[in-house]
Design an enzyme around this catalytic site. Structure first.
Site, PDB file in Angstrom:
ATOM      1  N   LYS A 151      -2.267  -2.039  16.320  1.00 25.76           N
ATOM      2  CA  LYS A 151      -3.123  -1.147  15.539  1.00 25.76           C
ATOM      3  C   LYS A 151      -4.173  -0.466  16.416  1.00 25.76           C
ATOM      4  CE  LYS A 151      -1.000  -1.906  11.686  1.00 25.76           C
ATOM      5  NZ  LYS A 151      -0.178  -0.850  11.061  1.00 25.76           N
ATOM      6  N   THR A 176      -1.778  -7.213  -1.900  1.00 24.18           N
ATOM      7  CA  THR A 176      -0.358  -6.944  -1.721  1.00 24.18           C
ATOM      8  C   THR A 176       0.286  -8.215  -1.166  1.00 24.18           C
ATOM      9  OG1 THR A 176      -0.518  -6.222   0.588  1.00 24.18           O
ATOM     10  CG2 THR A 176      -0.976  -4.564  -1.114  1.00 24.18           C
ATOM     11  N   SER A 180      -5.365  -0.276  10.408  1.00 29.48           N
ATOM     12  CA  SER A 180      -5.905  -1.475   9.771  1.00 29.48           C
ATOM     13  C   SER A 180      -7.353  -1.589  10.186  1.00 29.48           C
ATOM     14  CB  SER A 180      -5.140  -2.715  10.260  1.00 29.48           C
ATOM     15  OG  SER A 180      -5.781  -3.911   9.880  1.00 29.48           O
ATOM     16  N   LEU A 183       0.819  -1.202   0.000  1.00 27.07           N
ATOM     17  CA  LEU A 183       0.000   0.000   0.000  1.00 27.07           C
ATOM     18  C   LEU A 183       0.853   1.252   0.000  1.00 27.07           C
ATOM     19  CD1 LEU A 183      -2.975  -0.880   2.389  1.00 27.07           C
ATOM     20  CD2 LEU A 183      -3.022  -0.576  -0.093  1.00 27.07           C
ATOM     21  N   TYR A 191      -0.641  -8.065  16.372  1.00 29.56           N
ATOM     22  CA  TYR A 191      -0.879  -7.115  15.285  1.00 29.56           C
ATOM     23  C   TYR A 191      -2.056  -6.202  15.599  1.00 29.56           C
ATOM     24  CZ  TYR A 191      -1.961  -5.306  10.647  1.00 29.56           C
ATOM     25  OH  TYR A 191      -2.243  -4.472   9.589  1.00 29.56           O
TER      26      TYR A 191
END
Length: 398
Positions: free
Chosen positions: A269, A300, A252, A131, A265
């Site tokens: 975020k 991606t 995210s 991105l 993760y």
């Protein structure tokens, strides 16, 4: 009838060019004459111009046909050179019938859709792939100057080849606080004042909470949280002094909802989301916007080679987590989200007067975030009575 012929070609850096001054309107150069020939001047009134040391600036007012004294929108057209207008195809009638209106004006000009069209200086971290690369390509395509950070000389050269003169690469490890501040200061000095900063650099860490080593969790936060914080903190003083700018960070959909096997993760975020929301409320008084970018699954390599995966050590999680990991790996390369369209969306919000504090990207993200927020709301409603039992009777409400 409206005819916004020059949408996307504008530049409104009046802070650098100075205020438009009455009395200069008579000195129309050949380049401006070429521009005039490209338009149907029944629809456009040129309101003023300033031939500064850096560039010429023309301010135009788009008008509905037949109402030459009632402007409905403004746009800035700059710099007045053939290359910016060579692709326009208009009939060029009424060239010498244009009415010139001289006025004092400074600040941003708006196109008819509410977007501010001007060339900007961007800094985006992590532009080698994914991105970050898509964001940079979209900004470059819009005519902006982009400084992109990468980790290798090879990636630096590849990035600068995207658009020589407008794409500037810098080597940077976002976990090196001193290096981050040094790069931002150098860019401000040698490239120009930063208008948009996107803290994009980050990576995914997959693994159940129990199986993920604490060292990996710390590393996840070091990059995804503290790297972003360092980037925004380095840019903020410059924007605050100028009383303008747009700070962004890529969080995210996992910053607004959580899934099994992504605890570290999602935690990183969620942390970044809270920082950005508070920051936005602190700096709004300075004319600085803050946006959390919340992508869903995009095509991606995030879920492929860029993903770090904790080793499996506890069989009890096999039934839950093994299908999740396999499905994510299988879907890699076939995700729903189009990175180029995400880039276009990002460029768009830098052109509007009131950009969002949260930008969810992708229909999957909309669905999952909406469901997660509804679940939180339901918990709050279900336990509201118990929540109210914990107050002091004479306590102060916030």
């Amino acid at each position: 009838m409206y005819r916004p012929y020059l949408r996307g070609f504008g530049d409104t850096r009046f802070q650098d060019a100075g205020r438009l001054r009455s009395g200069q309107i008579g000195a129309l150069g050949q380049d401006l004459s070429d521009f005039v020939e490209a338009l149907d001047l029944r629809d456009v009134v040129i309101a003023g111009h300033d031939w500064g040391a850096r560039a010429g600036y023309v301010v135009g007012a788009l008008l509905p046909v037949g109402e030459p004294t009632q402007p409905r929108g403004r746009m800035a057209l700059s710099p007045p050179s053939r290359e910016h207008y060579q692709n326009l195809r208009c009939d060029g009638k009424n060239r010498h019938g244009v009415d010139f209106l001289v006025e004092e004006r400074s600040g941003s000009s708006q196109d008819l859709s509410g977007g501010t069209m001007h060339k900007q200086n961007w800094l985006i971290t992590g532009v080698s792939t994914g991105l970050g690369r898509a964001f940079a390509e979209a900004a470059l395509a819009a005519g902006h100057t982009v400084v992109g950070t990468v980790r290798s000389e090879e990636d630096l050269r590849a990035f600068e080849e995207l658009r020589p003169g407008n794409a500037h690469g810098r080597l940077l490890d976002v976990t090196d606080d001193d290096a981050v501040h040094g790069v931002v200061a150098e860019v401000e000095q040698n490239v120009g004042p930063l208008d948009v900063v996107v803290a994009n650099a980050g990576y995914g860490l997959e693994g159940t909470f129990e199986e993920t080593p604490l060292a990996e969790v710390r590393r996840q936060f070091e990059v995804n949280v503290f790297g972003a914080v360092a980037t925004l903190q380095a840019a903020l003083p410059h924007m605050r002094r100028r009383r303008r700018g747009h700070l962004m960070a890529v969080t995210s959909m996992g910053g607004l909802m959580a899934v099994p096997g992504m605890s570290a993760y999602c935690g990183s975020k969620f942390a970044l989301e809270g920082i950005l929301e508070a920051l936005g409320k602190e700096v709004a008084q300075f004319g600085i916007h803050v946006t959390a970018i919340e992508p869903g699954s995009f095509r991606t390599d995030w879920a492929g080679r860029s993903m770090t995966r904790a080793a499996r050590t506890v069989d009890d999680y096999d039934e839950l987590f093994t299908p999740i990991r396999e499905a994510r790996q299988k879907a890699s390369g076939n995700q729903l989200g189009n990175p180029a369209k995400a880039g276009d969306a990002l460029v768009h919000i830098t052109s509007v007067e009131r950009p969002p504090a949260h930008l969810v990207l992708g229909s999957d993200a909309l669905r999952l975030v909406t469901a997660a927020r509804a679940a939180v709301d339901e918990d709050i409603r279900a336990w509201e009575a118990l929540s109210r039992t914990t107050d002091f009777a004479d306590g102060a409400q916030l």
